[in-house]
Design a protein around this motif. Structure first.
Motif, short mmCIF file in Angstrom:
data_model
loop_
_atom_site.label_atom_id
_atom_site.label_comp_id
_atom_site.label_asym_id
_atom_site.label_seq_id
_atom_site.Cartn_x
_atom_site.Cartn_y
_atom_site.Cartn_z
N LEU A 186 0.82 -1.22 0.00
CA LEU A 186 0.00 0.00 0.00
C LEU A 186 0.85 1.27 0.00
N LYS A 187 2.15 1.11 0.24
CA LYS A 187 3.02 2.27 0.34
C LYS A 187 3.81 2.49 -0.94
N ASN A 188 4.28 3.70 -1.10
CA ASN A 188 5.22 3.94 -2.19
C ASN A 188 6.54 4.51 -1.67
N ARG A 189 6.62 4.63 -0.32
CA ARG A 189 7.85 5.17 0.26
C ARG A 189 8.15 4.50 1.61
N ILE A 190 9.44 4.36 1.90
CA ILE A 190 9.89 3.97 3.24
C ILE A 190 11.13 4.81 3.56
#
Length: 248
Positions: A38-42
């Motif tokens: 669900l994310k596009n960044r860490i």
């Protein structure tokens, strides 16, 4: 740090390609735990947390695969994982999880090991017990499970080993041959009481022919150097050492 691409692998893991050029190979459980689909960044901190969590799952799955290839005791599995340089706390977590799931159980391991040794080897109960102790199985479990190796099952095995030793030691006889058989059977892990009981039922055969052959062999050997009484003494001495007696 942007996640550029996800790729599912055949082994159930995912490759995550980051904008930094790094590729993270992660287990599905880690992907779900950190909601990475669900994310596009860490960020860097989260990346470290993800990698540590993934290593924990890695220890578990390596342990699980090793148990599928061969049943192991808890001690054996722990040694295997620590040898791979995994952190001890991760190793213990994996072991606890496998114990809870029933994949790892020293009693089941002992039972399977004893049955396998009974079917495939000539080992007696004492030797099997020693091998299980060396694999870290506690003595109370061994004492319970070794009872399946009954006296009735041991007797034919002892007979088979004894007869094989008689056939393969044709230059020996009497007490010498009997003592060798007892020694070898005790080394294999059988109790002396059962050994003695079985040996009383075994025909050791007529040693006269064996003694005659050994006498002739020794005569040819020692007659080059000795004669008369000295020759006879040397021959009888060697025959005695082999448990044989011969009078021409």
């Amino acid at each position: 740090m942007k996640i550029l691409k996800y790729k599912k692998k055949r082994n159930g893991q995912y490759d995550l390609q980051l904008e930094s050029g790094d590729v993270l190979s992660l287990y599905e459980e880690v992907i779900l735990k950190f909601e990475l689909l669900l994310k596009n960044r860490i960020d860097e901190k989260e990346k470290e947390e993800i990698l540590l969590c993934n290593q924990e799952y890695d220890v578990y799955y390596v342990a699980l695969r090793s148990l599928k290839s061969r049943f192991r005791s808890v001690c054996e599995l722990r040694k295997l994982l620590l040898k791979k340089k995994y952190p001890q706390d991760y190793v213990e977590k994996a072991i606890c999880k496998l114990l809870e799931q029933g994949y790892l159980d020293d009693r089941s391991f002992a039972k399977a090991y004893i049955n396998e040794q009974i079917i495939t080897t000539s080992k007696g109960p004492r030797k099997i017990e020693t091998e299980l102790l060396s694999r870290g199985v506690c003595s109370s479990i061994i004492d319970d499970e070794i009872l399946i190796f009954t006296k009735e099952e041991q007797i034919p095995k002892i007979k088979k080993v004894a007869n094989r030793l008689i056939r393969s030691n044709r230059s020996r006889g009497g007490v010498v041959l009997r003592n060798k058989i007892i020694h070898d059977l005790q080394t294999l892990g059988y109790d002396i009481a059962i050994i003695d009981e079985v040996l009383k039922t075994i025909d050791f055969g007529d040693t006269k022919d064996i003694a005659k052959k050994e006498y002739d062999k020794l005569y040819r050997k020692f007659s080059r150097k000795y004669s008369g009484r000295q020759l006879e003494y040397k021959i009888k001495e060697k025959l005695y050492q082999k448990g044989l007696y011969y009078e021409d």
